[in-house]
Design a protein around this motif. Structure first.
Motif, mmCIF file in Angstrom:
data_model
loop_
_atom_site.group_PDB
_atom_site.id
_atom_site.type_symbol
_atom_site.label_atom_id
_atom_site.label_comp_id
_atom_site.label_asym_id
_atom_site.label_seq_id
_atom_site.Cartn_x
_atom_site.Cartn_y
_atom_site.Cartn_z
ATOM 1 N N THR A 60 9.877 8.191 -0.591
ATOM 2 C CA THR A 60 9.671 8.075 0.850
ATOM 3 C C THR A 60 10.753 7.153 1.419
ATOM 4 O OG1 THR A 60 8.260 6.122 0.685
ATOM 5 C CG2 THR A 60 7.162 8.301 0.563
ATOM 6 N N VAL A 61 10.916 7.196 2.717
ATOM 7 C CA VAL A 61 11.870 6.292 3.370
ATOM 8 C C VAL A 61 11.478 4.846 3.073
ATOM 9 C CG1 VAL A 61 12.829 5.524 5.585
ATOM 10 C CG2 VAL A 61 12.475 7.973 5.140
ATOM 11 N N ARG A 62 10.186 4.549 3.082
ATOM 12 C CA ARG A 62 9.720 3.191 2.758
ATOM 13 C C ARG A 62 10.215 2.773 1.369
ATOM 14 N NH1 ARG A 62 5.460 0.729 5.064
ATOM 15 N NH2 ARG A 62 4.653 2.751 5.775
ATOM 16 N N GLN A 63 10.042 3.652 0.390
ATOM 17 C CA GLN A 63 10.503 3.347 -0.963
ATOM 18 C C GLN A 63 12.014 3.175 -1.010
ATOM 19 O OE1 GLN A 63 8.435 6.798 -2.712
ATOM 20 N NE2 GLN A 63 7.666 5.385 -4.278
ATOM 21 N N VAL A 64 12.735 3.991 -0.270
ATOM 22 C CA VAL A 64 14.199 3.888 -0.243
ATOM 23 C C VAL A 64 14.624 2.520 0.286
ATOM 24 C CG1 VAL A 64 16.284 4.765 0.902
ATOM 25 C CG2 VAL A 64 14.660 6.367 -0.116
ATOM 26 N N VAL A 65 14.011 2.068 1.377
ATOM 27 C CA VAL A 65 14.387 0.764 1.955
ATOM 28 C C VAL A 65 14.109 -0.356 0.957
ATOM 29 C CG1 VAL A 65 13.886 -0.895 3.799
ATOM 30 C CG2 VAL A 65 14.120 1.548 4.333
ATOM 31 N N HIS A 66 12.941 -0.341 0.327
ATOM 32 C CA HIS A 66 12.625 -1.379 -0.658
ATOM 33 C C HIS A 66 13.568 -1.288 -1.866
ATOM 34 C CE1 HIS A 66 9.276 -2.791 1.624
ATOM 35 N NE2 HIS A 66 8.522 -1.717 1.417
ATOM 36 N N HIS A 67 13.887 -0.062 -2.273
ATOM 37 C CA HIS A 67 14.822 0.128 -3.395
ATOM 38 C C HIS A 67 16.195 -0.475 -3.087
ATOM 39 C CE1 HIS A 67 17.658 1.978 -6.136
ATOM 40 N NE2 HIS A 67 18.247 2.541 -5.101
ATOM 41 N N VAL A 68 16.701 -0.234 -1.885
ATOM 42 C CA VAL A 68 18.032 -0.754 -1.543
ATOM 43 C C VAL A 68 18.017 -2.279 -1.600
ATOM 44 C CG1 VAL A 68 19.809 -0.894 0.240
ATOM 45 C CG2 VAL A 68 18.697 1.282 -0.224
ATOM 46 N N ASN B 287 12.952 3.626 -10.942
ATOM 47 C CA ASN B 287 11.796 4.479 -10.674
ATOM 48 C C ASN B 287 10.488 3.746 -10.946
ATOM 49 O OD1 ASN B 287 13.034 6.919 -9.744
ATOM 50 N ND2 ASN B 287 13.768 7.235 -11.828
ATOM 51 N N ALA B 288 10.442 2.936 -11.999
ATOM 52 C CA ALA B 288 9.242 2.135 -12.282
ATOM 53 C C ALA B 288 9.037 1.090 -11.189
ATOM 54 C CB ALA B 288 9.353 1.481 -13.656
ATOM 55 N N TRP B 289 10.138 0.465 -10.723
ATOM 56 C CA TRP B 289 10.018 -0.529 -9.661
ATOM 57 C C TRP B 289 9.440 0.110 -8.397
ATOM 58 C CZ3 TRP B 289 13.956 -5.017 -9.054
ATOM 59 C CH2 TRP B 289 14.167 -5.649 -10.284
ATOM 60 N N ALA B 290 9.792 1.368 -8.121
ATOM 61 C CA ALA B 290 9.343 2.050 -6.900
ATOM 62 C C ALA B 290 7.848 2.340 -6.905
ATOM 63 C CB ALA B 290 10.133 3.336 -6.694
ATOM 64 N N THR B 291 7.180 2.147 -8.032
ATOM 65 C CA THR B 291 5.735 2.366 -8.110
ATOM 66 C C THR B 291 4.948 1.063 -7.990
ATOM 67 O OG1 THR B 291 5.622 2.179 -10.518
ATOM 68 C CG2 THR B 291 6.105 4.379 -9.607
ATOM 69 N N LEU B 292 5.628 -0.073 -7.918
ATOM 70 C CA LEU B 292 4.942 -1.363 -7.841
ATOM 71 C C LEU B 292 4.378 -1.588 -6.430
ATOM 72 C CD1 LEU B 292 7.399 -3.493 -9.994
ATOM 73 C CD2 LEU B 292 5.152 -2.603 -10.654
ATOM 74 N N PRO B 293 3.353 -2.432 -6.307
ATOM 75 C CA PRO B 293 2.659 -2.608 -5.021
ATOM 76 C C PRO B 293 3.534 -3.042 -3.855
ATOM 77 C CG PRO B 293 1.414 -3.637 -6.797
ATOM 78 C CD PRO B 293 2.732 -3.204 -7.374
ATOM 79 N N ASP B 294 4.601 -3.792 -4.114
ATOM 80 C CA ASP B 294 5.429 -4.253 -2.993
ATOM 81 C C ASP B 294 6.148 -3.093 -2.296
ATOM 82 O OD1 ASP B 294 7.044 -4.058 -5.349
ATOM 83 O OD2 ASP B 294 8.546 -5.379 -4.465
ATOM 84 N N TYR B 295 6.223 -1.954 -2.925
ATOM 85 C CA TYR B 295 6.856 -0.792 -2.306
ATOM 86 C C TYR B 295 5.946 -0.123 -1.274
ATOM 87 C CZ TYR B 295 11.248 -0.608 -4.897
ATOM 88 O OH TYR B 295 12.511 -0.854 -5.372
ATOM 89 N N ARG B 296 4.704 -0.613 -1.153
ATOM 90 C CA ARG B 296 3.790 -0.107 -0.126
ATOM 91 C C ARG B 296 3.763 -1.018 1.102
ATOM 92 N NH1 ARG B 296 0.838 0.773 -4.967
ATOM 93 N NH2 ARG B 296 -0.514 -1.010 -4.553
ATOM 94 N N LEU B 297 4.462 -2.148 1.029
ATOM 95 C CA LEU B 297 4.513 -3.080 2.152
ATOM 96 C C LEU B 297 5.286 -2.504 3.328
ATOM 97 C CD1 LEU B 297 5.447 -6.433 0.356
ATOM 98 C CD2 LEU B 297 3.231 -5.846 1.368
ATOM 99 N N SER B 298 5.175 -3.167 4.445
ATOM 100 C CA SER B 298 6.052 -2.905 5.582
ATOM 101 C C SER B 298 7.498 -3.028 5.108
ATOM 102 C CB SER B 298 5.767 -3.943 6.669
ATOM 103 O OG SER B 298 6.829 -4.032 7.575
ATOM 104 N N ILE B 299 8.396 -2.315 5.776
ATOM 105 C CA ILE B 299 9.813 -2.432 5.408
ATOM 106 C C ILE B 299 10.441 -3.701 5.973
ATOM 107 C CG2 ILE B 299 10.143 0.041 5.083
ATOM 108 C CD1 ILE B 299 11.600 0.027 7.861
ATOM 109 N N ALA B 300 9.750 -4.379 6.875
ATOM 110 C CA ALA B 300 10.323 -5.565 7.522
ATOM 111 C C ALA B 300 10.828 -6.605 6.526
ATOM 112 C CB ALA B 300 9.322 -6.180 8.506
ATOM 113 N N PRO B 301 10.055 -6.979 5.487
ATOM 114 C CA PRO B 301 10.589 -7.973 4.549
ATOM 115 C C PRO B 301 11.881 -7.510 3.871
ATOM 116 C CG PRO B 301 8.223 -7.736 4.249
ATOM 117 C CD PRO B 301 8.666 -6.632 5.188
ATOM 118 N N SER B 302 11.964 -6.240 3.515
ATOM 119 C CA SER B 302 13.182 -5.752 2.856
ATOM 120 C C SER B 302 14.354 -5.694 3.813
ATOM 121 C CB SER B 302 12.937 -4.390 2.197
ATOM 122 O OG SER B 302 12.167 -4.575 1.024
ATOM 123 N N LEU B 303 14.115 -5.367 5.078
ATOM 124 C CA LEU B 303 15.209 -5.378 6.058
ATOM 125 C C LEU B 303 15.720 -6.800 6.275
ATOM 126 C CD1 LEU B 303 13.894 -2.748 8.640
ATOM 127 C CD2 LEU B 303 15.732 -2.442 6.946
#
Length: 178
Positions: free
Chosen positions: A61-69, A97-113
């Motif tokens: 998802t876009v959310r996962q992509v932002v957290h991944h970056v 891919n394993a990191w993208a399944t962790l709970p922080d990848y469900r957060l708002s994208i604001a912290p990652s931005l």
């Protein structure tokens, strides 16, 4: 390229093994510098329905992509500093891919931005002072069993930012969100 690959690699895959001039590295640094602003402008006000849309069938998802970056570029910053302070350090790979399944990848994208904005400010401060000799410093990647220069790593991360930006942008175009 097939439609699936067009969606997976909207700007094409990164090609390793090239050398880069000092001027090319400066262009890569400039791209790294503006990336957080560009990404925030594109997705920063998107709601959950857009953020939870995969950029391609079977993709993140876009959310996962932002957290991944954010995760990826934090690793890149640390790898840069290691290469500048140690003789050909061995970097630590991670399973994205394993990191993208962790709970922080469900957060708002604001912290990652926010992380990206602040991280890139620090990273670019380091990068802007590099000499051509420092751009040739190496680190060793144990998965590929290859050494990479900082110049090649910068090219890769400039590509990486644009690659993921285009995932979101092309999705927005397909869905008439922009």
């Amino acid at each position: 390229m097939s439609d699936t690959n067009d969606l997976r690699y909207p700007i094409g895959p990164f090609t390793f093994g090239h050398t880069y001039t000092f001027d090319q590295s400066q262009e890569h640094i400039a791209a790294i510098a503006v990336f957080p602003h560009n990404l925030t402008e594109l997705v920063g006000r998107w709601g959950d329905s857009r953020l939870d849309t995969p950029y391609r069938p079977g993709g993140w998802t876009v959310r996962q992509v932002v957290h991944h970056v954010a995760d990826s570029h934090m690793n890149a910053y640390i790898r840069t500093k290691l290469a500048l302070t140690e003789a050909i350090p061995t970097i630590k790979p991670y399973d994205e891919n394993a990191w993208a399944t962790l709970p922080d990848y469900r957060l708002s994208i604001a912290p990652s931005l926010v992380i990206l904005s602040n991280l890139h400010q620090r990273w670019v401060a380091v990068l802007n002072d590099l000499t051509d000799a420092q751009l040739q410093r190496l680190y060793f990647h144990p998965e590929s069993k290859k050494q990479f220069s900082l110049a090649e790593a910068l090219a890769n991360y400039a590509w990486h930012g644009e690659h993921h930006y285009q995932h979101a942008y092309q999705l927005a175009l397909r869905n008439h969100w922009v």
